[in-house]
Design a protein around this motif. Sequence first.
Motif, short mmCIF file in Angstrom:
data_model
loop_
_atom_site.label_atom_id
_atom_site.label_comp_id
_atom_site.label_asym_id
_atom_site.label_seq_id
_atom_site.Cartn_x
_atom_site.Cartn_y
_atom_site.Cartn_z
N GLN A 71 -8.80 -66.07 -14.39
CA GLN A 71 -8.11 -65.54 -15.57
C GLN A 71 -6.64 -65.91 -15.50
OE1 GLN A 71 -6.95 -61.21 -16.39
NE2 GLN A 71 -8.89 -61.34 -17.48
N PHE A 72 -6.12 -66.42 -16.63
CA PHE A 72 -4.70 -66.79 -16.67
C PHE A 72 -4.20 -66.75 -18.11
CE2 PHE A 72 -7.23 -70.64 -16.98
CZ PHE A 72 -6.61 -71.38 -17.97
N ASP A 73 -2.89 -66.76 -18.27
CA ASP A 73 -2.26 -66.76 -19.59
C ASP A 73 -1.72 -68.16 -19.89
OD1 ASP A 73 -2.60 -64.00 -20.25
OD2 ASP A 73 -1.02 -63.52 -18.82
N TYR A 74 -1.88 -68.58 -21.15
CA TYR A 74 -1.42 -69.91 -21.55
C TYR A 74 -1.14 -69.91 -23.05
CZ TYR A 74 -1.65 -74.94 -22.56
OH TYR A 74 -1.37 -76.22 -22.99
N LYS A 75 0.09 -70.23 -23.41
CA LYS A 75 0.51 -70.36 -24.81
C LYS A 75 0.10 -69.16 -25.66
CE LYS A 75 0.90 -75.39 -25.16
NZ LYS A 75 0.53 -76.61 -25.90
N GLY A 76 0.28 -67.99 -25.12
CA GLY A 76 -0.02 -66.78 -25.87
C GLY A 76 -1.46 -66.33 -25.80
N TYR A 77 -2.34 -67.10 -25.16
CA TYR A 77 -3.75 -66.74 -25.01
C TYR A 77 -3.99 -66.12 -23.64
CZ TYR A 77 -4.69 -69.77 -29.06
OH TYR A 77 -4.71 -70.35 -30.31
N ALA A 355 -10.00 -51.48 -10.17
CA ALA A 355 -10.34 -52.61 -11.04
C ALA A 355 -9.38 -53.75 -10.76
CB ALA A 355 -10.27 -52.20 -12.51
N HIS A 356 -9.90 -54.98 -10.83
CA HIS A 356 -9.08 -56.14 -10.47
C HIS A 356 -9.19 -57.25 -11.50
CE1 HIS A 356 -8.17 -54.74 -6.34
NE2 HIS A 356 -9.36 -54.17 -6.42
N ARG A 357 -8.08 -57.92 -11.65
CA ARG A 357 -8.05 -59.18 -12.38
C ARG A 357 -8.39 -60.27 -11.38
NH1 ARG A 357 -2.45 -61.84 -14.78
NH2 ARG A 357 -3.33 -63.82 -15.48
N LEU A 358 -9.33 -61.15 -11.71
CA LEU A 358 -9.84 -62.13 -10.76
C LEU A 358 -9.24 -63.51 -10.99
CD1 LEU A 358 -11.87 -60.99 -8.74
CD2 LEU A 358 -12.08 -59.82 -10.92
N PHE A 359 -9.00 -64.19 -9.88
CA PHE A 359 -8.62 -65.59 -9.93
C PHE A 359 -9.25 -66.26 -8.73
CE2 PHE A 359 -5.87 -69.31 -9.43
CZ PHE A 359 -5.86 -69.79 -10.72
N GLY A 360 -10.55 -66.66 -8.91
CA GLY A 360 -11.30 -67.17 -7.77
C GLY A 360 -11.47 -66.06 -6.75
N GLN A 361 -11.02 -66.32 -5.51
CA GLN A 361 -11.12 -65.32 -4.46
C GLN A 361 -9.94 -64.38 -4.48
OE1 GLN A 361 -11.40 -67.07 -0.58
NE2 GLN A 361 -12.48 -65.33 0.31
N GLU A 362 -8.87 -64.75 -5.20
CA GLU A 362 -7.68 -63.91 -5.28
C GLU A 362 -7.91 -62.81 -6.30
OE1 GLU A 362 -4.92 -64.57 -3.27
OE2 GLU A 362 -6.35 -65.96 -2.39
N GLU A 364 -5.84 -59.11 -8.21
CA GLU A 364 -4.72 -58.17 -8.32
C GLU A 364 -5.17 -57.00 -9.18
OE1 GLU A 364 -2.16 -59.81 -12.11
OE2 GLU A 364 -1.72 -60.68 -10.14
N THR A 365 -4.60 -55.85 -8.91
CA THR A 365 -4.99 -54.64 -9.64
C THR A 365 -4.67 -54.78 -11.12
OG1 THR A 365 -4.60 -53.28 -7.68
CG2 THR A 365 -4.66 -52.15 -9.80
N VAL A 366 -5.59 -54.36 -11.94
CA VAL A 366 -5.38 -54.42 -13.38
C VAL A 366 -5.35 -53.00 -13.93
CG1 VAL A 366 -7.86 -54.64 -13.87
CG2 VAL A 366 -6.22 -55.39 -15.55
N ASP A 367 -4.35 -52.73 -14.78
CA ASP A 367 -4.20 -51.39 -15.35
C ASP A 367 -4.87 -51.26 -16.70
OD1 ASP A 367 -2.67 -50.27 -13.23
OD2 ASP A 367 -0.91 -51.36 -13.95
N GLU A 368 -4.96 -52.38 -17.42
CA GLU A 368 -5.62 -52.34 -18.73
C GLU A 368 -6.21 -53.70 -19.06
OE1 GLU A 368 -1.87 -53.13 -21.75
OE2 GLU A 368 -2.34 -51.05 -21.20
N ALA A 369 -7.26 -53.67 -19.83
CA ALA A 369 -7.92 -54.90 -20.28
C ALA A 369 -8.61 -54.60 -21.60
CB ALA A 369 -8.93 -55.37 -19.23
N TYR A 370 -8.94 -55.67 -22.34
CA TYR A 370 -9.48 -55.52 -23.68
C TYR A 370 -10.79 -56.29 -23.85
CZ TYR A 370 -4.82 -53.70 -24.74
OH TYR A 370 -3.66 -52.95 -24.74
N ALA A 371 -11.43 -56.05 -24.98
CA ALA A 371 -12.68 -56.76 -25.29
C ALA A 371 -12.47 -58.26 -25.15
CB ALA A 371 -13.13 -56.41 -26.70
N GLY A 372 -13.37 -58.91 -24.44
CA GLY A 372 -13.25 -60.34 -24.16
C GLY A 372 -12.88 -60.60 -22.72
#
Length: 540
Positions: A71-77, A355-362, A364-372
């Motif tokens: 998961q990553f951010d790119y150009k507002g997405y 709850a965690h945001r995933l990036f392969g094996q890495e 980080e804790t995630v506080d909020e997430a949305y549909a998708g």
Amino acid sequence: MIAEIQRRRTFAIISHPDAGKTTLTEKLLLYGGAVQLAGSVTARKNARATTSDWMELEKQRGISVSSTVLQFDYKGYRVNLLDTPGHKDFSEDTYRVLTAVDAVVMVIDAAKGIEAQTRKLFEVCRRRGVPIFTFMNKCDRPTREPLSLLDELESVLGIGAFPVNWPLGTGTSFRGVYDRQEKSVHLFERTPQGAYRAPVQVGSLAEPFVREKLDDSDYARAVEELEMLDIAGVEYDAQKVHHGTQTPVFFGSAMNNFGVQLLLDAFLERSLPPQPRHGIAQEAQPSAEPEESAEDADLVPLDGPFSGFVFKIQANMDPRHRDRIAFIRICSGKFTRDMTVTHTRTGKKVRLASAHRLFGQERETVDEAYAGDVIGLVGHSEFGIGDTLTSDPKISYREIPRFPPECFAFLHNPNPGKFKQFRQGVEQLLQEGVVQVFELRDSVQKIPLLAAVGPLQFEVVQYRLESEYGAPSTLENATFDAFRWLPAGTDLKAVKLPTGCRLANDAAGLPGVLFPNAWTRKYFSELNAGMELLDLPPAA
């Protein structure tokens, strides 16, 4: 909330093995700013290794054996990218991942065209109506004619093809692509081992620097083919793309970073954000008269209560901790850390504290997430693949497909002193859905009979048992080639078995029959006239 959901893009990359799927994944991360050097995570300074193939066995074999969330951010997405195994023996994991995405990028080796596993994965996407974007890879090597590749998409897969860009040159003379809609040429320069973004020159087809960089024959052929495409009159149709009946086609070389950013930018712009999903109302009665069409009655609003389903479970991603991550695709609403939800299969309330945001094996804790979004939930041994988590107990999803196993083997523990580790490892790997397990009825010894779609899954189980749990094992191939479930309420004492067949229960205790070959299945039906055999477990 809707604004946050609209900027989500969740997709998987699929292909036949060796078409370049994992390489393309790395390069999308490079151009998306998620890594600074292709093959390594930004925060790491160790030797280069692909971000998505983090498991040691994957590095040794050079293949993906487990799907990975990035998961990553790119150009507002907010991009949720899922890399999937390409080998057919791990296709069940890939099929599950395809339930969690809104689109796929299909990678095709431009020299080989459409291969067997690509065709199978495409059919899964077609049945689900998943939009498909196609990347013709390895154009820096000798390839088939581009027009022939387009024709194959239409004749073999039965999907309309619209080439968004067109290759300029082929093999060692491949220099770049022509963007048919922007009417611009993108000429690239190679970088050492493709580790950095490829420098690019942009201009029109008639500019002198374009003529200088291209061979005369390549230039003339490109002009001729582009004219043919214009005459053919195939138009880009966004509705057809969104319904999975037309695929935008991109040409490039993932290894050399040619055309990767064009693919990423166009995909994010042309693909749909998360769409409402169909749920199953828990209180629905069979006799109820439908007031609405089936297409709309069970749609769960995106901005409704939080809901999602578990599509993958992975143990020991962090070897330092015996952790277990349940990957959940959020289908509606907003997730917040520490929220309490209903686990619909058990009806119990569960607090989602870790709850965690995933990036392969890495992670980080995630506080909020949305549909998708796809998030990882740690520390919930009660979660299983296909389970629904929701703040509205009326919502439930039935997204995960099941497949009849084709390979069977007994798993033995050769070291009695390692029994505890062996048992714990087998239990956790079974929860992941890596393999299925059956118990032979009336068997004296309780030896696990493993079942899988492909034999390489057994190798993964053995490898992980020893490397992650310190439990060596031996494998004994079984003589069965199929398991078929029996209908609910079958009188097992009345079942007549041909020689070589055995009654067995699956992990849920549901009975069925193990068959050594197709002839015994046919003979079973003759002996037990009127008794139905089921490819999948009977509905609860």
